[in-house]
Each structure stands twice: as C-alpha cells, then as structure tokens.
Design a protein around this motif. Sequence first.
Motif, PDB file in Angstrom:
ATOM      1  N   ILE A   1       0.819  -1.214   0.000  1.00 29.96           N
ATOM      2  CA  ILE A   1       0.000   0.000   0.000  1.00 29.96           C
ATOM      3  C   ILE A   1       0.851   1.261   0.000  1.00 29.96           C
ATOM      4  CG2 ILE A   1      -0.183  -0.057   2.523  1.00 29.96           C
ATOM      5  CD1 ILE A   1      -2.839   1.314   2.318  1.00 29.96           C
ATOM      6  N   GLY A   2       2.082   1.159   0.505  1.00 26.09           N
ATOM      7  CA  GLY A   2       2.958   2.327   0.576  1.00 26.09           C
ATOM      8  C   GLY A   2       2.962   2.921   1.972  1.00 26.09           C
ATOM      9  N   PRO A   3       3.758   3.964   2.183  1.00 26.39           N
ATOM     10  CA  PRO A   3       3.876   4.564   3.521  1.00 26.39           C
ATOM     11  C   PRO A   3       2.540   5.080   4.043  1.00 26.39           C
ATOM     12  CG  PRO A   3       5.633   5.348   2.080  1.00 26.39           C
ATOM     13  CD  PRO A   3       4.656   4.608   1.217  1.00 26.39           C
ATOM     14  N   LEU A   4       2.235   4.733   5.293  1.00 31.33           N
ATOM     15  CA  LEU A   4       0.993   5.180   5.920  1.00 31.33           C
ATOM     16  C   LEU A   4       1.219   6.246   6.985  1.00 31.33           C
ATOM     17  CD1 LEU A   4      -0.908   1.785   6.352  1.00 31.33           C
ATOM     18  CD2 LEU A   4      -1.540   3.664   4.830  1.00 31.33           C
TER      19      LEU A   4
ATOM     20  N   VAL B   1       2.097  12.115  15.248  1.00 32.38           N
ATOM     21  CA  VAL B   1       2.305  11.011  14.313  1.00 32.38           C
ATOM     22  C   VAL B   1       0.979  10.279  14.153  1.00 32.38           C
ATOM     23  CG1 VAL B   1       3.547   8.861  13.858  1.00 32.38           C
ATOM     24  CG2 VAL B   1       4.715  10.779  14.972  1.00 32.38           C
ATOM     25  N   ASP B   2       0.520  10.198  12.930  1.00 32.78           N
ATOM     26  CA  ASP B   2      -0.799   9.635  12.646  1.00 32.78           C
ATOM     27  C   ASP B   2      -0.725   8.824  11.362  1.00 32.78           C
ATOM     28  OD1 ASP B   2      -3.483   9.136  12.915  1.00 32.78           O
ATOM     29  OD2 ASP B   2      -4.088  11.238  12.986  1.00 32.78           O
ATOM     30  N   ILE B   3      -1.869   8.328  10.926  1.00 36.50           N
ATOM     31  CA  ILE B   3      -1.965   7.535   9.700  1.00 36.50           C
ATOM     32  C   ILE B   3      -2.543   8.386   8.586  1.00 36.50           C
ATOM     33  CG2 ILE B   3      -3.140   5.559   8.628  1.00 36.50           C
ATOM     34  CD1 ILE B   3      -3.014   4.158  11.294  1.00 36.50           C
ATOM     35  N   ASP B   4      -2.088   8.170   7.374  1.00 39.15           N
ATOM     36  CA  ASP B   4      -2.686   8.805   6.202  1.00 39.15           C
ATOM     37  C   ASP B   4      -4.083   8.203   6.026  1.00 39.15           C
ATOM     38  OD1 ASP B   4      -3.509   9.649   3.709  1.00 39.15           O
ATOM     39  OD2 ASP B   4      -1.567   9.351   2.750  1.00 39.15           O
ATOM     40  N   GLY B   5      -5.069   8.886   6.597  1.00 41.81           N
ATOM     41  CA  GLY B   5      -6.422   8.343   6.613  1.00 41.81           C
ATOM     42  C   GLY B   5      -7.022   8.167   5.234  1.00 41.81           C
ATOM     43  N   SER B   6      -6.744   9.093   4.329  1.00 36.11           N
ATOM     44  CA  SER B   6      -7.312   8.989   2.977  1.00 36.11           C
ATOM     45  C   SER B   6      -6.790   7.759   2.260  1.00 36.11           C
ATOM     46  CB  SER B   6      -6.975  10.251   2.176  1.00 36.11           C
ATOM     47  OG  SER B   6      -7.590  11.379   2.749  1.00 36.11           O
ATOM     48  N   ARG B   7      -5.468   7.536   2.352  1.00 34.41           N
ATOM     49  CA  ARG B   7      -4.882   6.366   1.688  1.00 34.41           C
ATOM     50  C   ARG B   7      -5.372   5.076   2.329  1.00 34.41           C
ATOM     51  NH1 ARG B   7       0.852   5.079  -0.550  1.00 34.41           N
ATOM     52  NH2 ARG B   7       0.963   7.331  -0.792  1.00 34.41           N
TER      53      ARG B   7
ATOM     54  N   ALA C   1      -7.819   2.219   0.371  1.00 37.62           N
ATOM     55  CA  ALA C   1      -7.378   0.828   0.268  1.00 37.62           C
ATOM     56  C   ALA C   1      -8.283  -0.087   1.084  1.00 37.62           C
ATOM     57  CB  ALA C   1      -5.930   0.707   0.744  1.00 37.62           C
ATOM     58  N   GLY C   2      -8.747   0.407   2.244  1.00 37.49           N
ATOM     59  CA  GLY C   2      -9.595  -0.399   3.103  1.00 37.49           C
ATOM     60  C   GLY C   2     -10.946  -0.701   2.485  1.00 37.49           C
ATOM     61  N   LEU C   3     -11.517   0.275   1.769  1.00 39.24           N
ATOM     62  CA  LEU C   3     -12.811   0.031   1.124  1.00 39.24           C
ATOM     63  C   LEU C   3     -12.668  -0.975  -0.013  1.00 39.24           C
ATOM     64  CD1 LEU C   3     -14.513   3.552   1.065  1.00 39.24           C
ATOM     65  CD2 LEU C   3     -14.782   1.675   2.697  1.00 39.24           C
ATOM     66  N   ASP C   4     -11.516  -0.984  -0.675  1.00 40.40           N
ATOM     67  CA  ASP C   4     -11.266  -2.018  -1.683  1.00 40.40           C
ATOM     68  C   ASP C   4     -11.241  -3.400  -1.026  1.00 40.40           C
ATOM     69  OD1 ASP C   4     -11.142  -0.279  -3.829  1.00 40.40           O
ATOM     70  OD2 ASP C   4      -8.974  -0.019  -3.718  1.00 40.40           O
ATOM     71  N   VAL C   5     -10.565  -3.493   0.120  1.00 38.82           N
ATOM     72  CA  VAL C   5     -10.509  -4.757   0.856  1.00 38.82           C
ATOM     73  C   VAL C   5     -11.906  -5.153   1.319  1.00 38.82           C
ATOM     74  CG1 VAL C   5      -9.673  -5.852   2.979  1.00 38.82           C
ATOM     75  CG2 VAL C   5      -8.116  -4.476   1.594  1.00 38.82           C
ATOM     76  N   LEU C   6     -12.661  -4.180   1.822  1.00 38.09           N
ATOM     77  CA  LEU C   6     -14.022  -4.453   2.287  1.00 38.09           C
ATOM     78  C   LEU C   6     -14.879  -5.007   1.153  1.00 38.09           C
ATOM     79  CD1 LEU C   6     -15.995  -4.114   4.731  1.00 38.09           C
ATOM     80  CD2 LEU C   6     -16.559  -1.878   3.797  1.00 38.09           C
ATOM     81  N   HIS C   7     -14.798  -4.368  -0.005  1.00 34.78           N
ATOM     82  CA  HIS C   7     -15.537  -4.820  -1.190  1.00 34.78           C
ATOM     83  C   HIS C   7     -15.147  -6.243  -1.576  1.00 34.78           C
ATOM     84  CE1 HIS C   7     -16.543  -5.245  -5.409  1.00 34.78           C
ATOM     85  NE2 HIS C   7     -15.268  -5.164  -5.741  1.00 34.78           N
ATOM     86  N   GLU C   8     -13.856  -6.506  -1.638  1.00 31.23           N
ATOM     87  CA  GLU C   8     -13.378  -7.835  -2.046  1.00 31.23           C
ATOM     88  C   GLU C   8     -13.749  -8.908  -1.022  1.00 31.23           C
ATOM     89  OE1 GLU C   8      -9.240  -7.145  -2.461  1.00 31.23           O
ATOM     90  OE2 GLU C   8      -9.452  -5.862  -4.251  1.00 31.23           O
TER      91      GLU C   8
ATOM     92  N   GLU D   1     -17.116   6.574  10.289  1.00 31.26           N
ATOM     93  CA  GLU D   1     -15.824   7.248  10.212  1.00 31.26           C
ATOM     94  C   GLU D   1     -14.706   6.261  10.505  1.00 31.26           C
ATOM     95  OE1 GLU D   1     -12.992  10.553  12.368  1.00 31.26           O
ATOM     96  OE2 GLU D   1     -14.942  10.056  13.208  1.00 31.26           O
ATOM     97  N   GLU D   2     -13.701   6.249   9.666  1.00 33.25           N
ATOM     98  CA  GLU D   2     -12.495   5.454   9.895  1.00 33.25           C
ATOM     99  C   GLU D   2     -11.547   6.320  10.710  1.00 33.25           C
ATOM    100  OE1 GLU D   2      -9.246   3.075  10.002  1.00 33.25           O
ATOM    101  OE2 GLU D   2      -9.069   5.112   9.266  1.00 33.25           O
ATOM    102  N   ASP D   3     -11.187   5.829  11.901  1.00 33.95           N
ATOM    103  CA  ASP D   3     -10.398   6.656  12.801  1.00 33.95           C
ATOM    104  C   ASP D   3      -9.048   6.053  13.123  1.00 33.95           C
ATOM    105  OD1 ASP D   3     -10.117   9.014  14.086  1.00 33.95           O
ATOM    106  OD2 ASP D   3     -11.317   8.516  15.818  1.00 33.95           O
ATOM    107  N   GLY D   4      -8.529   5.190  12.253  1.00 42.02           N
ATOM    108  CA  GLY D   4      -7.149   4.743  12.402  1.00 42.02           C
ATOM    109  C   GLY D   4      -6.948   3.268  12.659  1.00 42.02           C
ATOM    110  N   SER D   5      -7.818   2.628  13.424  1.00 48.51           N
ATOM    111  CA  SER D   5      -7.520   1.278  13.887  1.00 48.51           C
ATOM    112  C   SER D   5      -8.453   0.203  13.343  1.00 48.51           C
ATOM    113  CB  SER D   5      -7.560   1.245  15.417  1.00 48.51           C
ATOM    114  OG  SER D   5      -6.674   2.188  15.953  1.00 48.51           O
ATOM    115  N   THR D   6      -9.075   0.452  12.210  1.00 47.14           N
ATOM    116  CA  THR D   6     -10.004  -0.513  11.631  1.00 47.14           C
ATOM    117  C   THR D   6      -9.262  -1.596  10.857  1.00 47.14           C
ATOM    118  OG1 THR D   6     -11.551   1.292  11.319  1.00 47.14           O
ATOM    119  CG2 THR D   6     -12.045  -0.778  10.193  1.00 47.14           C
ATOM    120  N   ASN D   7      -9.588  -2.859  11.135  1.00 46.93           N
ATOM    121  CA  ASN D   7      -9.141  -3.948  10.286  1.00 46.93           C
ATOM    122  C   ASN D   7     -10.299  -4.253   9.338  1.00 46.93           C
ATOM    123  OD1 ASN D   7      -8.860  -6.743   9.286  1.00 46.93           O
ATOM    124  ND2 ASN D   7      -7.037  -6.779  10.580  1.00 46.93           N
ATOM    125  N   TYR D   8     -10.117  -3.955   8.062  1.00 45.19           N
ATOM    126  CA  TYR D   8     -11.223  -4.031   7.113  1.00 45.19           C
ATOM    127  C   TYR D   8     -11.656  -5.456   6.821  1.00 45.19           C
ATOM    128  CZ  TYR D   8     -10.826   0.950   6.516  1.00 45.19           C
ATOM    129  OH  TYR D   8     -10.820   2.292   6.761  1.00 45.19           O
TER     130      TYR D   8
END
Length: 396
Positions: A131-134, A191-197, A201-208, A313-320
């Motif tokens: 996915i690249g740097p988060l 220090v946080d996560i790139d929420g948009s990225r 990616a998470g919605l793609d995983v959710l869909h699949e 809302e995705e707030d950082g710690s969701t496993n999709y």
Amino acid sequence: MPCRPLVPGGSIHVRPRHLRRRGTLAAAATTLAVLCAGQTLAAPQAVAAPAPAATREARTSTASEVHATEDTAARAIAAALTDPAWRARVRQAALTSDEVAVTALADGALRTTLATADRRIAAAKGLAPDIGPLLRLRLGDPSMRGALTAGTEPWVAAATSDDGPVTAYDSKGRTHTLDARKAPARPVYVVDIDGSRALAAGLDVLHEELARRGVRSADPGPEPKQARTSAAAAGFWTTRITAVSLTDDQEPWIKGDAEIYTLVTGFGHDGKVRVDPVDMPYLDDDGTVYRPQQILVNWSSYKYDLADAVMMEEDGSTNYRDLAKAIAAVLLTVTDQGAYVPLVNAVLDAIPDDWWTDDPDYVDSWYTLARAGNGTRYGARGNGWMTLEPYFVQEL
C-alpha cells in the motif's frame, strides 16, 4: 413513499466519544423503523446475532497494534530531533504542509524504523503490504506555528484513539503528559496515519472480502457500475448528494480530519443483501456544508425502490477484513421476504460492542432512501443531513 426524516432535537457529536451502547442505537433505529412500517409494506425487521468473541478480540488486537506502532514511531522521531539537520528539515516540512510523509523524509536507521512501522500498521489493518507509507506527521494545532518558527524545541506524540491524556516525547526520551482537550503552547508533532490512503485501500478490501463471503458489493470507486443492461437501456437512475453537512464534534486538538464513508445497503436483483461502500473523502470538517454532486445510490443494482445508508468514520484502527467478516456474518442471515426490509439495524448490530468506543465510529443513518426522493433528509441520529436528488446517468 419514504417516511419523513426525524429532525434532530439537539447537537450530538459526530464521533460518539462518550460511549453509546449498541442497544441504545438499535432502539433508536427501531423506533424510526416502526414509524416507517406502514410505508414499507410492514416488512419485518432484520434481526442480527451478537458479534462473536473472536471478532471482538481481533478488534482489540488491531487497535493496540496500531497505537503501539505509532507510539514507537513517535519515540524514534523525537530521538532523531537531536540531529540539527533532521530537526530543521522536519520543521520546514511541518510549517509548509498540513501532512508530512515522514517515512520518505527520513533517512538512514530512522527511515528503516519507520518503513517497518508502515508495514506493521498495514498488516494490522488487513491491508496489502504494498500500500505504501501510511505514517504521517503534522503540527498538532495551528496555534503552535509561532513557537515552532521561533525555534522552540518540539515534542512528538502519537495520535490517540480516545479522550485520555496525551503522552509526548522529547529528544532526550522523556515523557510529558498533555491535556487532549487543550492544545499546549509548546509545539507538538503528531504522528498519525494517512487516513485517505488507508480508507481508499480499506474500502477495496471491504468490497473484495464481502464478495468473497457471499455479500454482493460494488467497487467503491467514484463512478457507479451498472448491474444489468438491456438493448433498450439508455442509462440508469441514481441518487446524487447535492449538499451534506455534519454536526460540530469539538474534537481534541490531537485528532486529525475525519475520514468518512457510507455503507449503502439493500437487496440486489438476485434477492440477496448487498453492501456498496461509498468513500466521502471531502467530509473533513464538521459544521461545514459540502456540495459534492456525488452519486450515493446506483438504483440499477437494487431490486426494490428503497435502500438504507449507514455513515461511518475510519479513525485509524479498523481492520477491514474483520469489519467485512462481521457484517457478512449477520447480513447473510437476512433473506428477501418479497418486500423491502430495513437493514440499518443489522449493520449496526454486526459491529462488535467495543468498536463503538472509537473506531470505526457510527456517524448517522438514513432509512428508506427512494429513487424519486428529492430534498433534504436528516439522519436518524441527528448528527447530519444530506440534500438528495434523482440523477439519470446517460450511456455514452
């Protein structure tokens, strides 16, 4: 004809920081569903089974892993601030950008440490390793810009997932406890996560993952996909969002922008429940009216002229993958009974109890969205509103 929306009686935070148990949410949703029953052919409510303990344990593990990894990265970044060149580079980047891709900015051993942290976070969230740097770094609050520019030594903290005290680190490794509700005078890098990225990616995983488990789901891309075509078809009908706004949530200074998405649910042409994720990356600030002209529902995918929407809302710690597993386990028990069945309750009940404490947060829900619906609809929970209109997508 859809039921009239409930107009909110007061301001409710978008992110439910003070825990609202799932039973309370389901009760409110059921009340609205009863009001709508006469207009939904008296369809029986979707009843969900409790989430399994294994899912709850996986959720706790994900949150702990993500926060621990962010905290380790914060310590490493703070320790590296003893290097004048690195300190100047980070200061310049933080003053000129809202978010800094900190892994790419680093070099040497620090870059290796942060790259390892990126991979650990991706794994914890159920995302692909490529996915690249988060990790992202940002100045905690605009009020800190003056002190940072003047050369005040900054501290570094990981974005927390609750309203508790904030732990910040200085370059000597010492810890400092800060108030999450009051921004300190000293500059703090968060220090946080790139929420948009992560969300994209998470919605793609959710869909699949939903599709793999037998729940139909459209790709959450910006353009709708037509479920079926005919020789006479010249396009398809959709519901489009012309305006949307959420209630002010008075978030702590250490929190970043919201990352909002909506799960649109209904019955497909095969009579089986489907879930279509819709990314809403523009919904950053509460109390702001956005006019996205975004398609929310593609009616060619649905059997009935009614659908529901659950905004999260995705707030950082969701496993999709875990989220998809929990939703699929419940929705697969809901069957088509020859009439529209509200699915909001089933989606809410599918989410384990401990997820309500922060991630992913329930924002609001809309029942009985109809193809011909036109005008402003308030959410059942009173956290926001959407102005919707029918929109016909012409074939090329």
